[in-house]
Design an enzyme around this catalytic site. Structure first.
Site, PDB file in Angstrom:
ATOM      1  N   SER A 211       1.082  -1.154   0.434  1.00 43.14           N
ATOM      2  CA  SER A 211       0.052   0.093   0.228  1.00 43.14           C
ATOM      3  C   SER A 211       1.181   1.072   0.008  1.00 43.14           C
ATOM      4  CB  SER A 211      -1.053  -0.160   1.175  1.00 43.14           C
ATOM      5  OG  SER A 211       0.105   0.335   2.149  1.00 43.14           O
ATOM      6  N   HIS A 246      -1.097 -13.263   7.537  1.00 41.78           N
ATOM      7  CA  HIS A 246      -1.658 -11.699   7.826  1.00 41.78           C
ATOM      8  C   HIS A 246      -2.403 -12.024   9.471  1.00 41.78           C
ATOM      9  CE1 HIS A 246      -3.842  -8.613   7.129  1.00 41.78           C
ATOM     10  NE2 HIS A 246      -4.733  -8.658   7.175  1.00 41.78           N
TER      11      HIS A 246
END
Length: 271
Positions: A211, A246
Site C-alpha cells: 500500500s 496475515h
C-alpha cells in the site's frame, strides 16, 4: 480523474461534518484503533459515500471517522483500498483526492510492513524517509488536470522532513526507540519470495508492503504534506525461517497498538 465524482463524494462527506478537518489519517492493517480515539466522532461508512470503493480486507473497518484528536480536527480512514483487491490506482487513491477537496493539507499514512532491514524486529515503528514504487503502475498515468497538480510532479521530498524531525522528537520525549527507512511498495497479494527480499535489500529497501505508495504519490501531486509510519509486523521472507501470514500481521499490530497510539497522538498534538 473524474472531477464530478470527487465533488459529489466530498460534498456528501461535508454535509455530514460539523468540523473542517485539517489532518487526514490513513490507517493500515490492524492500526484502525487510532480511529477509536477520535472525540465527538462522526462515522461515515464507505458504502454510503458516492463513488467510494469498499474495503475487503480483514483488519480494515471500512469507514471514515471525523472529529477531534489531541485538539486537532481530523478525518481518518479506518481501512484503505489496495491495488491487489482489484481496484484501479485511481480508485485506490480516490479518498486522497477527496481529502484534498475537503481542504486537508497534511496526511499521516500508516501501514503494516515486512522488515527487510535485518536490524529491525517485529513491533518496531519506522518513519518512512522515502519509497520505491515497485508496483509497475502509477496513479498519475492518464490525463492530468493542472488544477489537481503538475503533469510531472517533483518527488525529491515526498515525506516531509520537518514532520520526520518532529516525529523523532516526539519519540525521544516518549523514550521510544524508532527506526527510519525506505518503504518498498509491491502489488501483493502474495508475500515476496526470499530472493525478491534479497533484491529489495540490495536496492535500498528497509521495509516492504502492499500500500502507501499510490496514496502518497497522489498526496504529493496535490501539494499535501506527508508523514509515513510503518509498523514492522513481521520480518520479510527468508530472514527468519518461518511462513508469513496475515494473522501474524494483525497479532503484531495488536501488541504494539498502545505504543502506536501514544506516538501518533503525540505527533498530532505537536503538528
Amino acid at each position: 480523474m473524474n472531477q464530478e465524482a470527487m465533488k459529489e463524494a466530498s460534498s456528501y462527506i461535508q454535509s455530514k461534518l460539523s468540523i473542517n478537518p485539517s489532518i487526514g489519517l490513513i490507517l493500515g492493517s490492524g492500526l484502525g484503533v487510532l480511529g477509536e480515539e477520535i472525540e465527538n466522532p462522526t462515522i461515515i461508512p464507505y458504502k454510503e459515500i458516492p463513488h467510494f470503493p469498499e474495503s475487503t480486507v480483514t483488519g480494515h473497518k471500512g469507514q471514515l471517522v471525523a472529529g477531534t484528536l489531541e485538539g486537532k480536527q481530523v478525518i481518518a480512514m479506518q481501512g484503505r483500498f489496495h491495488y491487489y483487491e482489484g481496484y484501479s490506482m485511481k480508485q485506490v487513491t480516490f479518498p486522497v483526492r477527496v481529502m484534498k477537496q475537503l481542504g486537508i493539507g497534511s496526511v499521516i499514512v500508516t501501514n503494516a510492513a515486512g522488515g527487510i532491514n535485518k536490524s529491525f524486529k517485529p513491533g518496531d515503528l519506522m518513519l518512512i524517509t522515502d519509497h520505491i514504487n515497485n508496483m509497475g503502475d502509477n496513479p498519475l498515468i492518464g490525463d492530468n488536470d493542472e488544477a489537481f497538480g503538475a503533469r510531472f510532479p517533483d518527488m525529491s521530498q515526498v515525506y516531509d522532513r520537518d514532520y520526520i524531525q518532529l516525529a523523532q522528537f516526539c519519540a525521544k520525549e516518549l523514550g521510544l526507540s524508532i527506526q527510519k527507512g525506505v518503504y518498498v511498495g509491491n502489488t501483493g497479494p502474495a508475500y515476496e519470495t526470499p530472493v525478491e527480499i534479497k533484491m529489495l535489500r540490495t536496492l535500498g529497501g528497509d521495509a516492504v508492503g502492499m500500500s502507501t505508495v499510490p496514496e502518497v504519490t497522489v498526496a504529493t501531486h496535490a501539494g499535501m504534506r506527508v508523514l509515513g509510519i510503518s509498523c514492522i509486523s513481521n520480518m520479510a521472507a527468508g530472514i527468519l525461517d518461518q511462513p508469513l501470514t496475515h494473522s501474524e500481521v494483525i497479532e503484531t499490530t495488536e501488541k504494539v497498538k498502545e505504543t502506536f497510539l501514544q506516538f501518533v497522538k503525540k505527533v498530532i498534538h505537536k503538528l
